[in-house]
Design a protein around this motif. Structure first.
Motif, PDB file in Angstrom:
ATOM      1  N   ALA A  32     -13.552  23.239   3.513  1.00 49.53           N
ATOM      2  CA  ALA A  32     -13.068  21.919   3.115  1.00 49.53           C
ATOM      3  C   ALA A  32     -11.958  21.474   4.072  1.00 49.53           C
ATOM      4  N   TRP A  33     -11.601  20.231   3.936  1.00 49.84           N
ATOM      5  CA  TRP A  33     -10.643  19.578   4.838  1.00 49.84           C
ATOM      6  C   TRP A  33      -9.823  18.636   3.982  1.00 49.84           C
ATOM      7  N   LEU A  34      -8.511  18.726   4.126  1.00 49.60           N
ATOM      8  CA  LEU A  34      -7.634  17.861   3.326  1.00 49.60           C
ATOM      9  C   LEU A  34      -6.869  16.901   4.239  1.00 49.60           C
ATOM     10  N   ASP A  35      -6.779  15.642   3.834  1.00 52.18           N
ATOM     11  CA  ASP A  35      -5.943  14.661   4.523  1.00 52.18           C
ATOM     12  C   ASP A  35      -4.941  14.084   3.550  1.00 52.18           C
ATOM     13  N   ARG A  36      -3.713  13.969   4.051  1.00 52.08           N
ATOM     14  CA  ARG A  36      -2.653  13.353   3.247  1.00 52.08           C
ATOM     15  C   ARG A  36      -2.091  12.215   4.061  1.00 52.08           C
ATOM     16  N   GLU A  37      -1.986  11.060   3.470  1.00 55.54           N
ATOM     17  CA  GLU A  37      -1.534   9.921   4.241  1.00 55.54           C
ATOM     18  C   GLU A  37      -0.811   8.944   3.333  1.00 55.54           C
ATOM     19  N   TRP A  38       0.291   8.381   3.825  1.00 53.63           N
ATOM     20  CA  TRP A  38       0.969   7.333   3.059  1.00 53.63           C
ATOM     21  C   TRP A  38       1.607   6.331   4.012  1.00 53.63           C
ATOM     22  N   SER A  39       1.633   5.086   3.555  1.00 52.23           N
ATOM     23  CA  SER A  39       2.164   4.008   4.375  1.00 52.23           C
ATOM     24  C   SER A  39       2.345   2.786   3.492  1.00 52.23           C
ATOM     25  N   SER A  40       2.860   1.731   4.101  1.00 50.28           N
ATOM     26  CA  SER A  40       2.990   0.491   3.354  1.00 50.28           C
ATOM     27  C   SER A  40       2.117  -0.595   3.946  1.00 50.28           C
ATOM     28  N   GLN A  41       1.725  -0.404   5.209  1.00 45.38           N
ATOM     29  CA  GLN A  41       0.733  -1.319   5.787  1.00 45.38           C
ATOM     30  C   GLN A  41      -0.149  -0.479   6.678  1.00 45.38           C
ATOM     31  N   PHE A  42      -1.446  -0.594   6.519  1.00 44.73           N
ATOM     32  CA  PHE A  42      -2.317   0.340   7.203  1.00 44.73           C
ATOM     33  C   PHE A  42      -2.978  -0.270   8.425  1.00 44.73           C
ATOM     34  N   LEU A  43      -3.324  -1.536   8.350  1.00 44.06           N
ATOM     35  CA  LEU A  43      -4.082  -2.154   9.425  1.00 44.06           C
ATOM     36  C   LEU A  43      -3.408  -3.433   9.868  1.00 44.06           C
ATOM     37  N   THR A  44      -3.607  -3.784  11.127  1.00 39.21           N
ATOM     38  CA  THR A  44      -3.132  -5.096  11.561  1.00 39.21           C
ATOM     39  C   THR A  44      -4.116  -6.139  11.060  1.00 39.21           C
ATOM     40  N   LYS A  45      -3.693  -7.376  11.152  1.00 45.87           N
ATOM     41  CA  LYS A  45      -4.558  -8.433  10.634  1.00 45.87           C
ATOM     42  C   LYS A  45      -5.866  -8.522  11.392  1.00 45.87           C
ATOM     43  N   ALA A  46      -5.824  -8.134  12.664  1.00 44.66           N
ATOM     44  CA  ALA A  46      -7.025  -8.290  13.492  1.00 44.66           C
ATOM     45  C   ALA A  46      -8.028  -7.159  13.262  1.00 44.66           C
ATOM     46  N   HIS A  73       4.147  16.937  -0.281  1.00 47.63           N
ATOM     47  CA  HIS A  73       2.856  16.956  -0.991  1.00 47.63           C
ATOM     48  C   HIS A  73       2.876  15.981  -2.164  1.00 47.63           C
ATOM     49  N   LEU A  74       4.098  15.728  -2.657  1.00 48.85           N
ATOM     50  CA  LEU A  74       4.224  14.876  -3.845  1.00 48.85           C
ATOM     51  C   LEU A  74       4.126  13.397  -3.473  1.00 48.85           C
ATOM     52  N   ALA A  75       4.143  12.555  -4.481  1.00 51.67           N
ATOM     53  CA  ALA A  75       3.972  11.113  -4.261  1.00 51.67           C
ATOM     54  C   ALA A  75       5.210  10.504  -3.633  1.00 51.67           C
ATOM     55  N   HIS A  76       5.000   9.513  -2.770  1.00 49.28           N
ATOM     56  CA  HIS A  76       6.090   8.754  -2.156  1.00 49.28           C
ATOM     57  C   HIS A  76       6.036   7.347  -2.737  1.00 49.28           C
ATOM     58  N   ASN A  77       6.639   7.198  -3.896  1.00 49.78           N
ATOM     59  CA  ASN A  77       6.454   5.963  -4.664  1.00 49.78           C
ATOM     60  C   ASN A  77       7.030   4.711  -4.005  1.00 49.78           C
ATOM     61  N   ASP A  78       7.914   4.929  -3.005  1.00 51.49           N
ATOM     62  CA  ASP A  78       8.498   3.760  -2.339  1.00 51.49           C
ATOM     63  C   ASP A  78       7.517   3.109  -1.367  1.00 51.49           C
ATOM     64  N   PHE A  79       6.485   3.882  -1.007  1.00 51.75           N
ATOM     65  CA  PHE A  79       5.479   3.333  -0.094  1.00 51.75           C
ATOM     66  C   PHE A  79       4.363   2.698  -0.905  1.00 51.75           C
ATOM     67  N   LYS A  80       3.712   1.741  -0.273  1.00 53.64           N
ATOM     68  CA  LYS A  80       2.732   0.957  -1.009  1.00 53.64           C
ATOM     69  C   LYS A  80       1.489   1.767  -1.384  1.00 53.64           C
ATOM     70  N   GLN A  81       1.009   2.570  -0.432  1.00 54.63           N
ATOM     71  CA  GLN A  81      -0.227   3.295  -0.751  1.00 54.63           C
ATOM     72  C   GLN A  81      -0.196   4.716  -0.209  1.00 54.63           C
ATOM     73  N   GLU A  82      -1.018   5.529  -0.836  1.00 58.97           N
ATOM     74  CA  GLU A  82      -0.973   6.949  -0.499  1.00 58.97           C
ATOM     75  C   GLU A  82      -2.261   7.592  -0.986  1.00 58.97           C
ATOM     76  N   TRP A  83      -2.680   8.677  -0.294  1.00 59.36           N
ATOM     77  CA  TRP A  83      -3.835   9.375  -0.847  1.00 59.36           C
ATOM     78  C   TRP A  83      -3.853  10.862  -0.548  1.00 59.36           C
ATOM     79  N   TRP A  84      -4.550  11.544  -1.397  1.00 59.09           N
ATOM     80  CA  TRP A  84      -4.842  12.973  -1.285  1.00 59.09           C
ATOM     81  C   TRP A  84      -6.358  13.038  -1.156  1.00 59.09           C
ATOM     82  N   TYR A  85      -6.854  13.498  -0.003  1.00 56.44           N
ATOM     83  CA  TYR A  85      -8.251  13.263   0.355  1.00 56.44           C
ATOM     84  C   TYR A  85      -8.910  14.575   0.728  1.00 56.44           C
TER      85      TYR A  85
END
Lengths: 410, 865
Positions: free
Chosen positions: A271-285, A78-90
Motif C-alpha cells: 500500500a501507499w499513503l499520501d498526506r496532504e494539506w493546503s488552503s488553495q490547491f490549484l491556480t485558476k488556470a 499526522h493529525l488534522a490541521h484545522n486552520d487549513f482549508k482542506q486535507e486528506w489521508w489517502y
C-alpha cells in the motif's frame, strides 16, 4: 448525481458565473467549490451576492497559508490541521487474493473547513433588546459540543479486473461521528476507521464496511516517511503560486481480508499513503491533474503527477523518486523543463467522462520509460466529487504495479 | 349526411346562447362552482394524506424506523453516536418548545443538519422518484450550513411561515435573539422551525439529549425489521440497554392516516355537499334553458330535424358545457386549495402533529371531477331531454301550462323526501361506525330539500288564508307560481342554510362542552412540564417551598393496546368484576398512552361518563382502570371489558370511561399503586401546583432555581386559552367550507332569479300597463322573493337542528369520540338568516333593476317568444 448537482448550482449562480465553465473544475478545487457553494453560498446576505470569481479568489482567505521551510514533524503532523482549508489521508493498495486475483483498494478521508478560523465568532448571541443590559448572566452564551467548522468526507473503493465498488460517507466533525485523533492515532468517519496501535500511523488496522463490499487490512511500515517537494513543501505550479504540505509512505505491507457481496477472501500486497494539506490547491488556470504512484522495484518508488494548464505549455510536471532507505530525488518542470514527459496513449469514455486510461511516461534523467495500463478501465468514482482512480500495471524500462488518479475530465 | 342535422341544431343552439348568454353562464357557473369546491377539498385532502406517507425527516429523507426512549421524553445522544459508528445511516433529532417573544410557546425541531442534508444527497431513494428536484433541494444555497453547524444563532423557516412569524428576519426564543433564515417552501418545512443541534441543545437546555434517532436503510432492499435488528445489535455491542428503548418501524403514514381519517372524511363530506349545491344550480340552469328553447326545439323538429339528432345536439351541448365548466372549476379549485391548505395544515399540526409537505395536482383529479360532473349532469338531465323528445309535434310551439305537472311532482318529492328522512333517522339509531352515519347523513341531506317545494306551497297557502286583497293577493298567488321555477335554487339555499345551522350548532356546543370540561379538568393554578433532566430539581424545589399548598404529579408512558376482551353477556356494571364472565378475545395493535396521577388529582379532575358501582374502590386497589372516551368508542369498549397493554403484564378491567376532548390518542388511566408496581418509569413527567401568593413569583423562582423557561410552565388561564384556540381551529376549515357553500347557494339564487325575472318581464309589463307603478312592481318582486327566502329559512331551522343533532350525537361522537351536549346558538342562526336574506335581496334587486328599465313594448313582446 454530481452533474445534476452542479447544474443545480449553476442555475443558482448563473447570473454571477464568470470566466470559465464549472465543468472543468478539478477534483479538489471542485470539492472546495462544491462545498463553498453548497455550504457557504449564503455566507453573503441575499442582496449582497458576491461574484463567483470573487468567492473563488477569496476561497483561501482567512485560512493558514502554505509557506516553505516549515518543518513537518511526526507524529503531530499526522493529525488534522484545522486552520487549513482542506486535507486528506489517502491510501491506495495493490493486493493479490489467495487465488491470485489482482485487486486494488482506495480509502481516503478528506477534511474540509467550512469557515476560516479567524472568521467572526459564531457564538454571537445577541441578548434580547427588551431585557436589561445587566441580564448578561441570565443569558449566557450558548455552547455545545456539536459546534464545528469541519466536515469530513470519506471515499472507499475496491477494484478488480471486472468489478469496481465505490462508496462515500459524509459527516460533520464531531469526536463521536468523524474525527482524527491521537492516543491512539485514529481516523474515522462513522464505521470506516483507521486505528493505529499507538500515536504513530503504523502499525494500524483499516476497516471499511459497506453492504456490497468491505475490507479489513493490517497495515505495517518500517520505512521512513518521504517528504515530497522541498522537505514537504510541494509546489503545484511553475510560478510557485500554489503549494501544499505533502508527505508519503510508499512502503506499506498489507495483509487482511476483502469482502465482495458477502464473500471474504484473504489478500496480501503493498500500500501507499499520501498526506496532504493546503488552503488553495490549484491556480485558476489549472484544469485537473494526472497522478501516479509506481513501485519501480523493491528499492524504488516513483510519485509523478501532471497538473494540466490551459494548453500543453501550461502543464506543470513534478515527480519524486523515492528509495526505501528514506532518501529520494525531486524532478519538476520548473527546474528541469522537458525532463518529464507524460502522454496519454488510450482514451476511454467511462461513466463520468472521457479518461486517458493508458500512458507513456518518461523521466529522462532517471532513465525511466514506461507504458501504463489500467487493471479496470471503468474505475470511476462517481461520488459527490467525481474522478477516476484505480490500480494500474506498467512495463518498459521498469515493470510493476501502482495507482493512477485522473481528475477534471468530463 | 344525418350528422349534419345534429351539427346544424348545435349551431342553432350556439346562436341561442349568444342571444341569451345568461342561460349559458348560469349552467357554467353552477358546474364551475361545484367542481371548484370538489377539487378544492380533494386537493387539500389528497395533499395532506400524501404528506403522511411521504413526510421526510426535516430537510432530509424519509426514515425507515425511529428509536426513542420508553422511559422519558428524551434519549442520550450516545444512541445516535453508537448507531452512526456502527455504520447505520441515522439522524439525531431533538424536538422541544421554546418561549416566544410574547411569552407564548413555539415548537422547534432540530437535527444534525449536516447529516440530514448529506443523507438526502447520498441516500436518496431509487431513481424512479417522481420528483427528482426534491433530491437536490436540500443543499440549496438558501441554507448556510457552515454557519449553522457552528452554533450560529439562526433558525430555519419556510418562507411563508417566516413572512407570518417574523417579517423582520429576527425572532426571540427563550430570551435569545435569533436570525431567521428563509427556506423555499418546496423544502417541505411546513410550519416547522428548524435549527441545528449545536444551537438547539443549549437553547432548550437539553445538552446531550435527543428526542429520537431516525434510522435509514443500509442498503436498498433492507427491510425495516432487518434494520431494527441491526440497530439493536449495534446498540447492544456499544453497551446501551436496548430494553429502555422503543424501536418503531415507519408505517408509511398508516397510523397518522388512521388518526386523521375521520377528519378527512368530514372534509370530503363537506366538499360533496358543496358539489351537490353547485349541481343544483347547474341543473336549474339546464332546465331553464330547455324550457326557454322548448318552442325552438319543436320548431326544429317540425322542420325535419330528427328527434335523435336533436337529442344528440342537446347532449353535445351539455357535454361541452360540462367540460368547460369543469376546466374552469378545476383551475379555480386548485387555487382554492392553495388557500385552504394552510388552514388544514394548521389543524392537522395542532391536533395530530402531522406535517404537510407541498404537493402537486394530478390529472386524475381532473378526470375524476369530469366523470363525476358529467355523470351527475346526464343523470339529472336525461329525463328532461327524454320528456322533450316525447312531446307530440302537433302540440306546436305552444307551451302548455305545467302547473298540474309541478303539483304532482312536488307532492311526489315530498313523499320521497319524507320517507327517506324517516328511514335514515331510524337507521341512524343503530349505526356504530361514523362512515355509515355519514352515509345516512348524506341521505338526510338529500331528503330535506326534496320536501321544500311542497312545504313552501303549503306555507304560502297558509298565508293566503288571511284573505289579502288586491295586489297583495295577486303577489301571493304569483309567489306560489314561481315556487316551481325557483325551487331548485331554493333547495340549494336550504341545503346551505341547513349545513350552516348544523355546523354552528356543533361548534358552539363543542366550545361550551370544552369550557365546562376544562373547568373540571384543571384544578391547579400552575402546570409545569420540565425536561426530563430538570425533573428532580423541580420536584425538590416545589417540595421545599412552603407557599406551595398542593403538589400534584402526573406519570405518562407510550404503550400499545394489544388485546381486547369484550365481556360476552350483556352484564351490568355491578358484576363487572365477576370472575365467571366469559370474554371475546381480539388481538390489536393500537398505540395509546398510559397515564397515572396522584389519587387526589384523579378524584378531582376526572369527569366520568360512566363507571361501575364499586369503581373508586376497585380503582384505588388497582383492580380497575379508566379509559378515555375516544378509546372506548373507537375500540367499542364498555365497563366490565378487559384490555391488555404491552407495558403491563396482566389484563386490566375497565371500571370507568372519562371524557377526554381534543386528544387524538387513546388513554388508559391507571391508579398510582398499579403504576408503581409495574416497570413503568417512576419519575413523573409533569407537576401541577397550587400556590399561596403571586404565581409569577413562583415562576420566577423556578426559572432561577431549576432553570426552567416560561414555555414549560402554564397557568390554568393560559391552558384554557390555548386549548380553546387550538380546538376551535379543528373546525375552522369546516366553517370556511360552509360559508363557501352558502356563497355558492347565493350565487345560484342570483342566477336563478336573474333568469326568473327575465321570464317574468311580460307579466310585469302587463301589470305596468294596467297602472301598477314601477315602485310598486319592484316592491312586489322584492317582497315575493323575501317571503320565499324567509319561508325557506323557516324550513331550514328545524332541518338544520336535526342535521346538527345527527352530526353531534352520531358523526362527531363516532369519528372523534367526543360527547358534546347540544346547545342552541341563536346568534349565529340569526347571522345565517341575515346572510341568506341579504344575498337574496342582492340577487333580486339587480335583475329587477335591469328589467324595469326596459321599454314597455319590448317587455310585452316577451310574451310572444
Amino acid at each position: 448525481m454530481t452533474l445534476k448537482l452542479s447544474q443545480c448550482l449553476l442555475k443558482s449562480f448563473s447570473a454571477q458565473r464568470t470566466r470559465r465553465s464549472w465543468h472543468n473544475q478539478v477534483l479538489f478545487c471542485s470539492l472546495a467549490m462544491l462545498l463553498l457553494s453548497l455550504l457557504s453560498g449564503c455566507d453573503n446576505a441575499p442582496n449582497d451576492s458576491k461574484d463567483m470569481g470573487q468567492i473563488m479568489g477569496n476561497s483561501a482567505q482567512g485560512y493558514a497559508k502554505v509557506v516553505p521551510n516549515k518543518p513537518i514533524t511526526f507524529p503531530q503532523d499526522h493529525l488534522a490541521h484545522n486552520d487549513f482549508k482542506q486535507e486528506w489521508w489517502y491510501l491506495t493498495a495493490n493486493l493479490t487474493t489467495a487465488s491470485g486475483e489482482a485487486v486494488g483498494i482506495q480509502w481516503t478521508q478528506f477534511r474540509i473547513a467550512l469557515s476560516p478560523p479567524d472568521s467572526e465568532p459564531t457564538m454571537l448571541i445577541e441578548q434580547s433588546q427588551s431585557s436589561p443590559a445587566s441580564s448578561k448572566n441570565k443569558f449566557p452564551a450558548l455552547h455545545s459540543q456539536w459546534q464545528t467548522r469541519q466536515v469530513y468526507m470519506a471515499h472507499a473503493a475496491l477494484t478488480s479486473k471486472t468489478q469496481h465498488f465505490n462508496a462515500e460517507k459524509w459527516s460533520r466533525g464531531n469526536k463521536h461521528l468523524a474525527a482524527v485523533s491521537s492516543n491512539p492515532f485514529t481516523i474515522f468517519t462513522q464505521n470506516w476507521r483507521w486505528q493505529s496501535d499507538n500515536n504513530d500511523m503504523f502499525p494500524a488496522q483499516l476497516r471499511v464496511e459497506q453492504p456490497e463490499f468491505g475490507f479489513q487490512l493490517q497495515l505495517d511500515s518500517q520505512q521512513p516517511f518521504q517528504r515530497q517537494g522541498d522537505n514537504g513543501y510541494s509546489i503545484k505550479s511553475a510560478d510557485s503560486a500554489v503549494a501544499s504540505y505533502y508527505y508519503s509512505q510508499p512502503y506499506i505491507n498489507v495483509s487482511g481480508t476483502i469482502n465482495r457481496h458477502g464473500k471474504s477472501e484473504i489478500v496480501t500486497g503493498k500500500a501507499w499513503l499520501d498526506r496532504e494539506w493546503s488552503s488553495q490547491f490549484l491556480t485558476k488556470a489549472q484544469q485537473g491533474w494526472d497522478w501516479f504512484s509506481l513501485r519501480l522495484n523493491a528499492q524504488q518508488t516513483l510519485m509523478i503527477f501532471r497538473l494540466r494548464g490551459n494548453n500543453d505549455a501550461g502543464h506543470f510536471y513534478s515527480a519524486r523518486l523515492m528509495n526505501a532507505d528514506g532518501h529520494g530525488s525531486n524532478i519538476n518542470s520548473k527546474d528541469q523543463p522537458n525532463d518529464i514527459r507524460m502522454t496519454p496513449t488510450q482514451w476511454q469514455q467511462t461513466q463520468t467522462g472521457r479518461h486517458p486510461i493508458a500512458w507513456h511516461i518518461q523521466v529522462t534523467s532517471a532513465n525511466i520509460d514506461i507504458t501504463t495500463s489500467a487493471l479496470n478501465s471503468n474505475s470511476d468514482m462517481p461520488l459527490s466529487v467525481s474522478y477516476w482512480e484505480g490500480p494500474i500495471q506498467f512495463s518498459g524500462s521498469h515493470q510493476g504495479e501502482g495507482y493512477m488518479e485522473l481528475t477534471g475530465y468530463q | 349526411m344525418t350528422w349534419q342535422h345534429t351539427y346544424l341544431t348545435a349551431k342553432v343552439f350556439l346562436r341561442h346562447y349568444r342571444h341569451s348568454p345568461v342561460q349559458a353562464s348560469a349552467i357554467l357557473v353552477g358546474i364551475a362552482l361545484a367542481v371548484t369546491l370538489l377539487i378544492g377539498v380533494k386537493a387539500t385532502n389528497e395533499n395532506a394524506i400524501n404528506s403522511y406517507s411521504q413526510a421526510t425527516e426535516l430537510l432530509s429523507q424519509r426514515a425507515s424506523a425511529h428509536v426513542s426512549s420508553n422511559q422519558s421524553d428524551t434519549i442520550n445522544q450516545q444512541v445516535y453516536f453508537a448507531l452512526s459508528q456502527a455504520g447505520i445511516p441515522s439522524l439525531g433529532v431533538l424536538e422541544g418548545v421554546a418561549e416566544g417573544p410574547s411569552g407564548h410557546s413555539i415548537a422547534i425541531s432540530g437535527n444534525d443538519l449536516f447529516a440530514a442534508m448529506s443523507l438526502a444527497l447520498t441516500h436518496s431513494p431509487p431513481p424512479d422518484k417522481k420528483n427528482p428536484q426534491s433530491k437536490l433541494m436540500p443543499f440549496s444555497s438558501d441554507i448556510p450550513l457552515q454557519k449553522l453547524i457552528n452554533g450560529y444563532p439562526a433558525i430555519l423557516m419556510s418562507r411563508s411561515l417566516a413572512d407570518k412569524l417574523s417579517p423582520s428576519g429576527k425572532v426571540q426564543l427563550n430570551g435569545y435573539q435569533l436570525e431567521v433564515i428563509r427556506v423555499d417552501d418546496s423544502a417541505g418545512l411546513g410550519n416547522d422551525i428548524v435549527a441545528d443541534l449545536s444551537l438547539l441543545q443549549p437553547l432548550l437546555k437539553q445538552q446531550g439529549q435527543l428526542s429520537y434517532v431516525a434510522l435509514f436503510p443500509q442498503y436498498a432492499d433492507q427491510t425495516k425489521s432487518q434494520l431494527i435488528k441491526a440497530a439493536k445489535h449495534a446498540l447492544t455491542a456499544a453497551g446501551i440497554a436496548v430494553s429502555t428503548l422503543n424501536f418503531e418501524a415507519d408505517d408509511n403514514g398508516a397510523s397518522l392516516g388512521a388518526l386523521t381519517d375521520s377528519f378527512h372524511l368530514n372534509l370530503k363530506a363537506m366538499g360533496m355537499l358543496a358539489f351537490l349545491v353547485g349541481l343544483f344550480i347547474a341543473y336549474n340552469g339546464v332546465r331553464y334553458s330547455l324550457m326557454k328553447r322548448h318552442s325552438l326545439c319543436i320548431q326544429l323538429m317540425q322542420q325535419g330535424v330528427g328527434a335523435n339528432h336533436l337529442m344528440a345536439a342537446l347532449l353535445l351541448e351539455l357535454i361541452v358545457l360540462v367540460i368547460i365548466g369543469t376546466i374552469i372549476g378545476f383551475i379555480v379549485g386548485l387555487q382554492l386549495s392553495q388557500w385552504l391548505q394552510p388552514m388544514v395544515s394548521m389543524t392537522l399540526e395542532q391536533l395530530y402533529g402531522a406535517r404537510l409537505i407541498p404537493g402537486n395536482w394530478q390529472w386524475q383529479w381532473f378526470m375524476q371531477a369530469l366523470a363525476l360532473t358529467l355523470g351527475a349532469a346526464l343523470f339529472a338531465c336525461l329525463p328532461m331531454l327524454l320528456g322533450l323528445k316525447r312531446t307530440p309535434l302537433a302540440q306546436g310551439a305552444y307551451q302548455r301550462p305545467r302547473t298540474q305537472y309541478y303539483r304532482k311532482l312536488h307532492a311526489k318529492m315530498l313523499l320521497t323526501g319524507f320517507i327517506t328522512l324517516v328511514i335514515s333517522c331510524t337507521l341512524m339509531q343503530f349505526t356504530e361506525q361514523y362512515q355509515y352515519s355519514l352515509l345516512l347523513l348524506g341521505a338526510v341531506t338529500i331528503a330535506i330539500p326534496l320536501m321544500l317545494p311542497q312545504l313552501l306551497t303549503w306555507l304560502i297557502q297558509l298565508i293566503e288564508q288571511s284573505n289579502p286583497q288586491g295586489l297583495l293577493q295577486y303577489a301571493l298567488a304569483e309567489t306560489r307560481q314561481i315556487i316551481a321555477p325557483l325551487s331548485l335554487a331554493m333547495m340549494a339555499m336550504l341545503l346551505a342554510i341547513c349545513a350552516n345551522v348544523s355546523m354552528n350548532t356543533l361548534v358552539g356546543s363543542f366550545e361550551i362542552t370544552l369550557k365546562q370540561w376544562l373547568e373540571s379538568r384543571l384544578h391547579a393554578e400552575l402546570y409545569i412540564k420540565p425536561s426530563p433532566q430538570q425533573i428532580p430539581q423541580v420536584q425538590a424545589y416545589l417540595q421545599q417551598d412552603k407557599n406551595v399548598t398542593a403538589l400534584y404529579k402526573q406519570w405518562r408512558s407510550d404503550a400499545v393496546l394489544t388485546q381486547r376482551l369484550v365481556a360476552n353477556t350483556s352484564i351490568n356494571s355491578d358484576n363487572s368484576a365477576h370472575p365467571q364472565a366469559t370474554f371475546n378475545q381480539t388481538q390489536l395493535h393500537v398505540p395509546i398512552a398510559l397515564v397515572s396521577r396522584d389519587a387526589s388529582s384523579i378524584e378531582q379532575t376526572s369527569s366520568l361518563k360512566v363507571h361501575s358501582i364499586d369503581f373508586w374502590q376497585g380503582f384505588s386497589q388497582g383492580s380497575q382502570v379508566m379509559i378515555s372516551e375516544p378509546l372506548a368508542i373507537k375500540q367499542q369498549l364498555n365497563i366490565g371489558d378487559k384490555i391488555s397493554v404491552d407495558r403491563l403484564n396482566k389484563p386490566l378491567t375497565i371500571g370507568a370511561v372519562y371524557y377526554d376532548y381534543g386528544n387524538p390518542t387513546g388513554e388508559v388511566l391507571i391508579g398510582q399503586r398499579l403504576w408503581q408496581a409495574s416497570t413503568l418509569p417512576a419519575t413523573p413527567i409533569s407537576f401541577a401546583v397550587n400556590y399561596q401568593g403571586e404565581l409569577s413569583q413562583l415562576q420566577l423562582q423556578l426559572k432561577q432555581h431549576a432553570g426552567l423557561n416560561s414555555s414549560t410552565m402554564y397557568s390554568q388561564k393560559r391552558i384554557k386559552q390555548e386549548a380553546i384556540t387550538i380546538f376551535t381551529r379543528t373546525f375552522s376549515i369546516t366553517l370556511v367550507l360552509n360559508s363557501l357553500t352558502l356563497i355558492v347557494a347565493a350565487i345560484g339564487l342570483f342566477s336563478a332569479s336573474t333568469m326568473l325575472t327575465q321570464s317574468r318581464l311580460a307579466p310585469f309589463a302587463r301589470l305596468f300597463a294596467m297602472g301598477v307603478s314601477r315602485g310598486q312592481l319592484q316592491f312586489m318582486a322584492l317582497g315575493q322573493m323575501l317571503i320565499m327566502v324567509l319561508l325557506t329559512c323557516l324550513v331550514a331551522m328545524p332541518m338544520g337542528a336535526l342535521l346538527g343533532y345527527l352530526v353531534i350525537s352520531k358523526v362527531t361522537l363516532q369519528a372523534f369520540g367526543w360527547s358534546i351536549a347540544m346547545v342552541w346558538d341563536w346568534y349565529s342562526y340569526a347571522q345565517v338568516v341575515l346572510t341568506a336574506v341579504l344575498s337574496c335581496m342582492l340577487a333580486v334587486i339587480l335583475p329587477l333593476y335591469w328589467q324595469t328599465r326596459k321599454p314597455l313594448i319590448s317587455s310585452l313582446q316577451q310574451e310572444s317568444q
